[in-house]
Design a protein around this motif. Structure first.
Motif, PDB file in Angstrom:
ATOM      1  N   ALA A 111      -2.023  -7.191   5.606  1.00  0.00           N
ATOM      2  CA  ALA A 111      -0.697  -7.871   4.570  1.00  0.00           C
ATOM      3  C   ALA A 111      -0.638  -7.700   3.136  1.00  0.00           C
ATOM      4  O   ALA A 111      -0.641  -6.980   2.077  1.00  0.00           O
ATOM      5  N   GLY A 112      -2.386  -7.788   2.516  1.00  0.00           N
ATOM      6  CA  GLY A 112      -3.133  -7.477   1.285  1.00  0.00           C
ATOM      7  C   GLY A 112      -3.093  -6.095   0.952  1.00  0.00           C
ATOM      8  O   GLY A 112      -2.831  -5.579  -0.047  1.00  0.00           O
ATOM      9  N   LEU A 113      -3.150  -4.892   1.825  1.00  0.00           N
ATOM     10  CA  LEU A 113      -2.524  -3.358   1.497  1.00  0.00           C
ATOM     11  C   LEU A 113      -1.064  -3.412   1.269  1.00  0.00           C
ATOM     12  O   LEU A 113      -1.056  -2.779   0.350  1.00  0.00           O
ATOM     13  N   TRP A 114      -0.737  -3.802   1.750  1.00  0.00           N
ATOM     14  CA  TRP A 114       0.805  -3.844   1.882  1.00  0.00           C
ATOM     15  C   TRP A 114       1.279  -4.396   0.312  1.00  0.00           C
ATOM     16  O   TRP A 114       2.049  -3.493  -0.428  1.00  0.00           O
ATOM     17  N   ASN A 115       0.900  -5.406  -0.016  1.00  0.00           N
ATOM     18  CA  ASN A 115       0.611  -5.733  -1.493  1.00  0.00           C
ATOM     19  C   ASN A 115       0.029  -5.208  -2.767  1.00  0.00           C
ATOM     20  O   ASN A 115       0.080  -5.726  -3.573  1.00  0.00           O
ATOM     21  N   THR A 116      -0.350  -3.962  -2.451  1.00  0.00           N
ATOM     22  CA  THR A 116      -1.776  -3.002  -2.608  1.00  0.00           C
ATOM     23  C   THR A 116      -1.204  -2.292  -3.783  1.00  0.00           C
ATOM     24  O   THR A 116      -1.083  -1.380  -4.982  1.00  0.00           O
ATOM     25  N   TYR A 117      -0.536  -1.531  -2.701  1.00  0.00           N
ATOM     26  CA  TYR A 117       0.261   0.108  -3.087  1.00  0.00           C
ATOM     27  C   TYR A 117       1.172   0.007  -1.866  1.00  0.00           C
ATOM     28  O   TYR A 117       1.751  -0.631  -1.736  1.00  0.00           O
ATOM     29  N   PRO A 118       2.277   1.463  -2.833  1.00  0.00           N
ATOM     30  CA  PRO A 118       3.555   1.397  -2.309  1.00  0.00           C
ATOM     31  C   PRO A 118       3.697   1.287  -0.726  1.00  0.00           C
ATOM     32  O   PRO A 118       3.248   1.924  -0.290  1.00  0.00           O
ATOM     33  N   ALA A 119       4.787   0.598  -0.468  1.00  0.00           N
ATOM     34  CA  ALA A 119       4.887   0.734   0.705  1.00  0.00           C
ATOM     35  C   ALA A 119       5.542   2.118   1.435  1.00  0.00           C
ATOM     36  O   ALA A 119       5.133   2.638   2.763  1.00  0.00           O
ATOM     37  N   ASP A 120       6.154   2.689   0.874  1.00  0.00           N
ATOM     38  CA  ASP A 120       6.206   3.964   1.249  1.00  0.00           C
ATOM     39  C   ASP A 120       4.955   4.997   1.510  1.00  0.00           C
ATOM     40  O   ASP A 120       5.093   5.226   2.552  1.00  0.00           O
ATOM     41  N   ASP A 121       3.819   4.857   0.523  1.00  0.00           N
ATOM     42  CA  ASP A 121       2.735   5.682   0.548  1.00  0.00           C
ATOM     43  C   ASP A 121       2.205   4.926   1.542  1.00  0.00           C
ATOM     44  O   ASP A 121       1.710   5.742   2.358  1.00  0.00           O
ATOM     45  N   ILE A 122       1.859   3.751   2.086  1.00  0.00           N
ATOM     46  CA  ILE A 122       1.382   3.492   3.280  1.00  0.00           C
ATOM     47  C   ILE A 122       1.780   3.890   4.916  1.00  0.00           C
ATOM     48  O   ILE A 122       0.885   4.291   5.487  1.00  0.00           O
ATOM     49  N   THR A 123       3.477   3.820   4.533  1.00  0.00           N
ATOM     50  CA  THR A 123       3.485   4.017   5.687  1.00  0.00           C
ATOM     51  C   THR A 123       3.541   6.022   5.585  1.00  0.00           C
ATOM     52  O   THR A 123       3.066   6.064   6.896  1.00  0.00           O
ATOM     53  N   ILE A 124       3.607   6.561   5.152  1.00  0.00           N
ATOM     54  CA  ILE A 124       3.488   7.295   5.633  1.00  0.00           C
ATOM     55  C   ILE A 124       1.673   8.155   5.585  1.00  0.00           C
ATOM     56  O   ILE A 124       1.586   8.753   6.237  1.00  0.00           O
ATOM     57  N   MET A 125       0.491   7.034   5.151  1.00  0.00           N
ATOM     58  CA  MET A 125      -0.551   7.168   5.675  1.00  0.00           C
ATOM     59  C   MET A 125      -0.573   7.141   6.917  1.00  0.00           C
ATOM     60  O   MET A 125      -1.136   7.649   8.010  1.00  0.00           O
ATOM     61  N   VAL A 126       0.314   5.984   7.184  1.00  0.00           N
ATOM     62  CA  VAL A 126      -0.169   6.150   9.020  1.00  0.00           C
ATOM     63  C   VAL A 126       0.343   7.052   9.508  1.00  0.00           C
ATOM     64  O   VAL A 126      -0.537   7.021  11.090  1.00  0.00           O
ATOM     65  N   LEU A 127       2.031   7.697   8.806  1.00  0.00           N
ATOM     66  CA  LEU A 127       2.319   8.184  10.380  1.00  0.00           C
ATOM     67  C   LEU A 127       0.977  10.042  10.066  1.00  0.00           C
ATOM     68  O   LEU A 127       1.211  10.094  11.125  1.00  0.00           O
ATOM     69  N   ARG A 128       0.566   9.853   9.366  1.00  0.00           N
ATOM     70  CA  ARG A 128       0.161  11.052   8.877  1.00  0.00           C
ATOM     71  C   ARG A 128      -1.358  10.500  10.079  1.00  0.00           C
ATOM     72  O   ARG A 128      -1.541  11.938  10.553  1.00  0.00           O
ATOM     73  N   ASN A 129      -1.825  10.015   9.925  1.00  0.00           N
ATOM     74  CA  ASN A 129      -3.053   9.649  10.981  1.00  0.00           C
ATOM     75  C   ASN A 129      -2.876   9.296  12.146  1.00  0.00           C
ATOM     76  O   ASN A 129      -3.339   9.815  12.912  1.00  0.00           O
ATOM     77  N   SER A 130      -1.826   9.135  12.557  1.00  0.00           N
ATOM     78  CA  SER A 130      -1.069   8.661  13.909  1.00  0.00           C
ATOM     79  C   SER A 130      -1.134  10.310  14.177  1.00  0.00           C
ATOM     80  O   SER A 130      -1.274  10.565  15.819  1.00  0.00           O
ATOM     81  N   THR A 131      -0.984  11.336  13.493  1.00  0.00           N
ATOM     82  CA  THR A 131      -0.226  12.734  14.025  1.00  0.00           C
ATOM     83  C   THR A 131      -2.273  12.678  14.263  1.00  0.00           C
ATOM     84  O   THR A 131      -2.512  13.800  15.648  1.00  0.00           O
ATOM     85  N   VAL A 132      -2.540  12.758  13.452  1.00  0.00           N
ATOM     86  CA  VAL A 132      -4.033  13.123  13.573  1.00  0.00           C
ATOM     87  C   VAL A 132      -4.923  12.873  14.897  1.00  0.00           C
ATOM     88  O   VAL A 132      -5.464  13.315  15.543  1.00  0.00           O
ATOM     89  N   PHE A 133      -4.343  11.215  15.458  1.00  0.00           N
ATOM     90  CA  PHE A 133      -4.632  10.690  16.639  1.00  0.00           C
ATOM     91  C   PHE A 133      -4.086  11.478  17.318  1.00  0.00           C
ATOM     92  O   PHE A 133      -4.941  11.577  18.817  1.00  0.00           O
ATOM     93  N   THR A 134      -2.944  12.196  17.729  1.00  0.00           N
ATOM     94  CA  THR A 134      -2.381  12.677  18.853  1.00  0.00           C
ATOM     95  C   THR A 134      -2.481  14.123  19.218  1.00  0.00           C
ATOM     96  O   THR A 134      -2.624  14.549  20.052  1.00  0.00           O
ATOM     97  N   GLN A 135      -2.173  14.532  17.450  1.00  0.00           N
ATOM     98  CA  GLN A 135      -2.530  16.279  17.751  1.00  0.00           C
ATOM     99  C   GLN A 135      -3.637  17.155  17.436  1.00  0.00           C
ATOM    100  O   GLN A 135      -4.028  18.295  17.506  1.00  0.00           O
ATOM    101  N   GLY A 136      -4.551  15.728  16.914  1.00  0.00           N
ATOM    102  CA  GLY A 136      -5.703  16.311  16.575  1.00  0.00           C
ATOM    103  C   GLY A 136      -6.803  16.753  17.979  1.00  0.00           C
ATOM    104  O   GLY A 136      -6.339  17.720  18.539  1.00  0.00           O
TER     105      GLY A 136
END
Length: 236
Positions: A111-136
């Motif tokens: 919850a603290g990270l959602w309050n620190t940075y914009p939600a859109d930036d965090i969502t994009i970061m998580v989605l990109r890392n999920s791609t690294v997890f599945t397709q890397g």
């Protein structure tokens, strides 16, 4: 008599796995890496430990890693979210979890990270890392290391942008405060000047009323009858 007992026993058996799952949450290790599945080799562990420490020192964001042989009847996403609540609470951070039994990774955001940075930036970061997890890289440990390194870089970028915005905002605040101080000082000087003018006018009026102009003359000689003459005139 047996039916209530059997119902109670059945309810207790249902509650045991959930309770066991709750108790299975380990304490947060000092290195922020809980490698129960022995996923990382010593070199990777040392590399990640240094990376997580430097990221937290530079950005204030704590990245934690947890690997499990199995997740005790819950999904790895649920385990990651429980770890984020237990380990991070309101502190800004991420939890990278991996279940060796299902070969499934997960990322949980505190919850603290959602309050620190914009939600859109965090969502994009998580989605990109999920791609690294599945397709890397097909090797799980290298895939985890790559995803964590990418997240650390993205968090550093987000923190740089946040600090730049704060500097601009602070500079504007200083300029605005300077303008306000100057305006207030000018208003104070004008008010003081007007108050002095008013006091001066009042003093002049009171002086005219209390202290009139008095001219005293001396008349000599018989033609004037002698004596002293005084003439009083008010100020105009």
């Amino acid at each position: 008599m047996r039916t209530p007992i059997l119902l109670l026993l059945f309810a207790w058996l249902l509650a045991v796995p959930s309770h066991a799952a709750e108790e299975a949450i380990p304490p947060r290790p000092p290195s922020n890496i809980h490698d129960d599945a022995r996923l990382f080799n010593p070199e990777q562990t040392a590399k990640l430990t240094a990376l997580l420490a430097s990221t937290q020192q530079q950005t204030g964001v704590r990245i934690t890693v947890a690997t499990f042989t199995y997740t005790s009847g819950i999904t790895v996403s649920q385990r990651a979210q429980r770890l984020a609540t237990a380990w991070l609470d309101k502190e800004p951070g991420l939890v990278f979890a991996f279940d060796r039994g299902s070969s499934q990774p997960a990322i949980a955001v505190s919850a603290g990270l959602w309050n620190t940075y914009p939600a859109d930036d965090i969502t994009i970061m998580v989605l990109r890392n999920s791609t690294v997890f599945t397709q890397g890289n097909p090797i799980p440990d290298e895939r985890m290391v790559a995803a964590i390194e990418t997240s650390a870089q993205q968090i550093a970028s987000l923190e740089t942008i946040r600090r730049q915005r704060l500097k601009v905002f602070t500079k504007n605040d200083r300029q605005l405060a300077t303008v306000v101080i100057v305006v207030l000082a000018l208003l104070g000087c004008a008010s003081l000047w007007f108050s002095r003018r008013i006091r001066h006018k009042r003093a002049v009026q009171e002086e005219t009323y209390l202290f009139p102009n008095v001219h005293v003359g001396l008349r000599l000689g018989a033609p004037f009858g002698g004596g002293t003459a005084a003439e009083v005139k008010g100020r105009k």
